[in-house]
Design a protein around this motif. Structure first.
Motif, mmCIF file in Angstrom:
data_model
loop_
_atom_site.group_PDB
_atom_site.id
_atom_site.type_symbol
_atom_site.label_atom_id
_atom_site.label_comp_id
_atom_site.label_asym_id
_atom_site.label_seq_id
_atom_site.Cartn_x
_atom_site.Cartn_y
_atom_site.Cartn_z
ATOM 1 N N MET A 1 -9.508 -9.086 -5.333
ATOM 2 C CA MET A 1 -8.112 -9.175 -4.907
ATOM 3 C C MET A 1 -7.905 -8.316 -3.661
ATOM 4 N N VAL A 2 -7.257 -8.878 -2.651
ATOM 5 C CA VAL A 2 -6.947 -8.133 -1.430
ATOM 6 C C VAL A 2 -5.786 -7.179 -1.720
ATOM 7 N N ILE A 3 -6.045 -5.878 -1.532
ATOM 8 C CA ILE A 3 -5.018 -4.881 -1.818
ATOM 9 C C ILE A 3 -4.358 -4.358 -0.550
ATOM 10 N N PHE A 67 -8.073 -6.536 9.629
ATOM 11 C CA PHE A 67 -9.070 -6.403 8.566
ATOM 12 C C PHE A 67 -8.381 -6.514 7.210
ATOM 13 N N GLU A 68 -9.197 -6.772 6.180
ATOM 14 C CA GLU A 68 -8.724 -6.818 4.801
ATOM 15 C C GLU A 68 -9.544 -5.855 3.960
ATOM 16 N N VAL A 69 -8.915 -5.296 2.933
ATOM 17 C CA VAL A 69 -9.618 -4.397 2.016
ATOM 18 C C VAL A 69 -9.414 -4.905 0.601
ATOM 19 N N GLN A 70 -10.520 -5.058 -0.125
ATOM 20 C CA GLN A 70 -10.464 -5.515 -1.509
ATOM 21 C C GLN A 70 -10.203 -4.343 -2.449
ATOM 22 N N GLN A 71 -9.632 -4.650 -3.597
ATOM 23 C CA GLN A 71 -9.412 -3.613 -4.608
ATOM 24 C C GLN A 71 -10.746 -3.017 -5.054
ATOM 25 N N GLY A 72 -10.805 -1.677 -5.105
ATOM 26 C CA GLY A 72 -12.019 -0.983 -5.517
ATOM 27 C C GLY A 72 -13.011 -0.751 -4.401
ATOM 28 N N GLU A 73 -12.678 -1.192 -3.204
ATOM 29 C CA GLU A 73 -13.580 -1.024 -2.072
ATOM 30 C C GLU A 73 -13.371 0.329 -1.401
ATOM 31 N N VAL A 74 -14.439 0.903 -0.844
ATOM 32 C CA VAL A 74 -14.339 2.131 -0.051
ATOM 33 C C VAL A 74 -14.657 1.757 1.388
ATOM 34 N N LYS A 104 0.266 -5.223 5.025
ATOM 35 C CA LYS A 104 0.650 -5.681 3.697
ATOM 36 C C LYS A 104 -0.192 -4.943 2.667
ATOM 37 N N THR A 105 0.469 -4.306 1.701
ATOM 38 C CA THR A 105 -0.247 -3.531 0.683
ATOM 39 C C THR A 105 0.295 -3.848 -0.702
ATOM 40 N N ARG A 106 -0.533 -3.562 -1.709
ATOM 41 C CA ARG A 106 -0.120 -3.651 -3.113
ATOM 42 C C ARG A 106 -0.263 -2.266 -3.736
ATOM 43 N N GLY A 107 0.782 -1.783 -4.392
ATOM 44 C CA GLY A 107 0.689 -0.520 -5.115
ATOM 45 C C GLY A 107 0.993 0.700 -4.263
ATOM 46 N N ARG A 108 0.733 1.872 -4.856
ATOM 47 C CA ARG A 108 1.079 3.146 -4.245
ATOM 48 C C ARG A 108 -0.032 3.625 -3.324
ATOM 49 N N ARG A 218 -10.061 1.837 -7.919
ATOM 50 C CA ARG A 218 -9.050 2.026 -6.880
ATOM 51 C C ARG A 218 -9.701 2.025 -5.499
ATOM 52 N N THR A 219 -8.877 1.918 -4.481
ATOM 53 C CA THR A 219 -9.352 1.702 -3.116
ATOM 54 C C THR A 219 -9.267 2.998 -2.320
ATOM 55 N N VAL A 220 -10.286 3.247 -1.470
ATOM 56 C CA VAL A 220 -10.310 4.443 -0.628
ATOM 57 C C VAL A 220 -10.553 4.015 0.819
#
Length: 420
Positions: A1-3, A67-74, A104-108, A218-220
């Motif tokens: 999922m893209v976060i 760019f896109e960042v997936q959930q759990g990606e560093v 565009k982001t999801r969550g805190r 979680r994403t870093v």
């Protein structure tokens, strides 16, 4: 999922003045907006190359970043100083807004951008934990359940009821990182602040970030000049250069790309000016006195020629630092340790550092130069990427056997073997 998704992110700044511009520029923007036209100043502005003279009143700190960042990606973000890394993180953290584009982001999101960011200096460490948690949208009960873990991880328990203004920079980083990590944001944004902490804390922090990404999913987003940390922690990386994304891909490929670009760009053009002086020349000489690759086990020297406009008042120290390709410090050559620092009498001064038996393993290295005024206790010049040099294999032990590069490590010590 893209976060997290960044679309056409650009950031423009006006040079030379505090503020966004002049009244005339604001009127021009307003008139263009009334007519349904594009901001006329988005069509101007120079590339963000800090080493060149400005040819415009505007500069693009970032230009068309996607760019896109997936959930759990560093995701690692690497590049030279001034490449736009911190500006990008500030936009992602909502500290500043982009000139164009959308995030565009999801969550805190929790961010650790500078030492003590988000801390109120008059509040205690404990009070700042609750303040930061409230900013993240957490309830008092949620923060309280994490309070003990945060304080224990930070190692600041003795001072947790002391105002933060009395903390050292290292203590602030420790507490700020613990707050950001343990209050469980969906996206953790970390700039080059972990370098302030000691080695023990950096190891703990990197371990915690690995737990956050792999264990908690979680994403870093991680900015660092420590390529070893980027390689060990990140799953993917982006390379920024002059505000433009020039590479995106796997961590190893991104680091190799960045280091190759850095090597290509290191061409010292003399003279190089600094505060009340100039670097007139710098040479790296092999055992024959030639300006060529150095040989393992042989003599070499580093020669620096300086000019000072006011020499009689300066007690000068020269520090040469050698870094490997991952930008880890290998060794320091310091004139101060050998009583070679001196009060200058001439406006032109030569410094030479000689090594009789070079013990650094064959590879590519970078050399940094630091020039210090010991009387004023100030740094006159500091550049960690002044130039590069190559060490080739040699008969370091005088046995006729050349060491195998793959089995050496970094440094070869004097040794004596006895069979009995």
């Amino acid at each position: 999922m893209v976060i997290l998704k960044a679309e056409n992110i650009s950031k423009q700044y006006r040079l030379g003045l505090v503020g966004t511009g002049t009244i005339s520029h604001d009127l021009n923007r307003w008139w263009a907006n009334v007519r349904g036209k594009e901001d006329p100043y988005l069509k101007v502005g120079s590339v963000n190359d800090r080493s060149t003279k400005a040819d415009s009143d505007y500069v693009w700190a970032l230009k068309d970043i996607n760019f896109e960042v997936q959930q759990g990606e560093v995701l690692g973000i690497i590049g030279k100083n001034g490449a736009g890394k911190s500006t990008l993180l500030k936009i992602l953290s909502r500290v500043t807004i982009p000139t164009t584009g959308e995030i565009k982001t999801r969550g805190r999101i929790a961010s650790l951008l500078e030492v003590g960011t988000g801390f109120h200096p008059e509040l205690t460490g404990r009070e700042n934990i609750y303040l930061n948690g409230a900013i993240l949208g957490m309830s008092k009960a949620e923060i309280k359940s994490k309070e003990k873990e945060i304080i224990e991880f930070s190692g600041c328990e003795r001072y947790v009821n002391t105002p933060v203004k009395r903390y050292s920079s290292g203590m602030r980083v420790r507490l700020a990182f613990a707050v950001a990590a343990f209050l469980e944001p969906d996206i953790l944004v970390i700039d080059e602040v972990l370098a302030v902490g000691d080695a023990e804390f950096q190891k703990k922090a990197i371990g915690k970030m690995q737990d956050i990404s792999k264990g908690d999913g979680r994403t870093v987003l991680f900015v660092s000049h420590n390529m070893a940390a980027v390689k060990s922690l990140c799953t993917r990386a982006i390379v920024l250069e002059n505000g433009i994304s020039v590479f995106e891909g796997g961590t190893d490929e991104a680091v190799s790309f960045y280091l190759r670009r850095k090597e290509d760009n290191i061409v010292a053009t003399f003279p190089i000016e600094f505060d009340k002086g100039k670097i007139l020349d710098f040479k790296i000489l092999d055992f024959k006195g030639n300006n060529s690759n150095l040989l393992l086990g042989e003599k070499c020297s580093f020669e620096l020629k300086l000019y000072f406009s006011n020499p009689e008042s300066k007690k000068i120290n020269i520090r040469l630092q050698i870094f490997d390709k991952d930008e880890k410090l290998i060794t320091t050559l310091n004139a101060f340790h050998h009583n070679a620092n001196k009060i200058l009498k001439n406006d032109i001064q030569h410094f030479r550092c000689s090594i009789n038996n070079l013990r650094i393993a064959p590879d590519l290295y970078y050399i940094g130069i630091v020039i210090l005024d010991l009387n004023l206790r100030t740094t006159l010049y500091n550049n960690n990427n002044f130039t590069s040099f190559v060490v080739e294999s040699g008969d370091v032990f005088k046995t006729g056997k050349l060491p195998n590069k793959e089995n050496l490590g970094v440094f070869l010590s004097d040794q004596e073997w006895t069979i009995y």
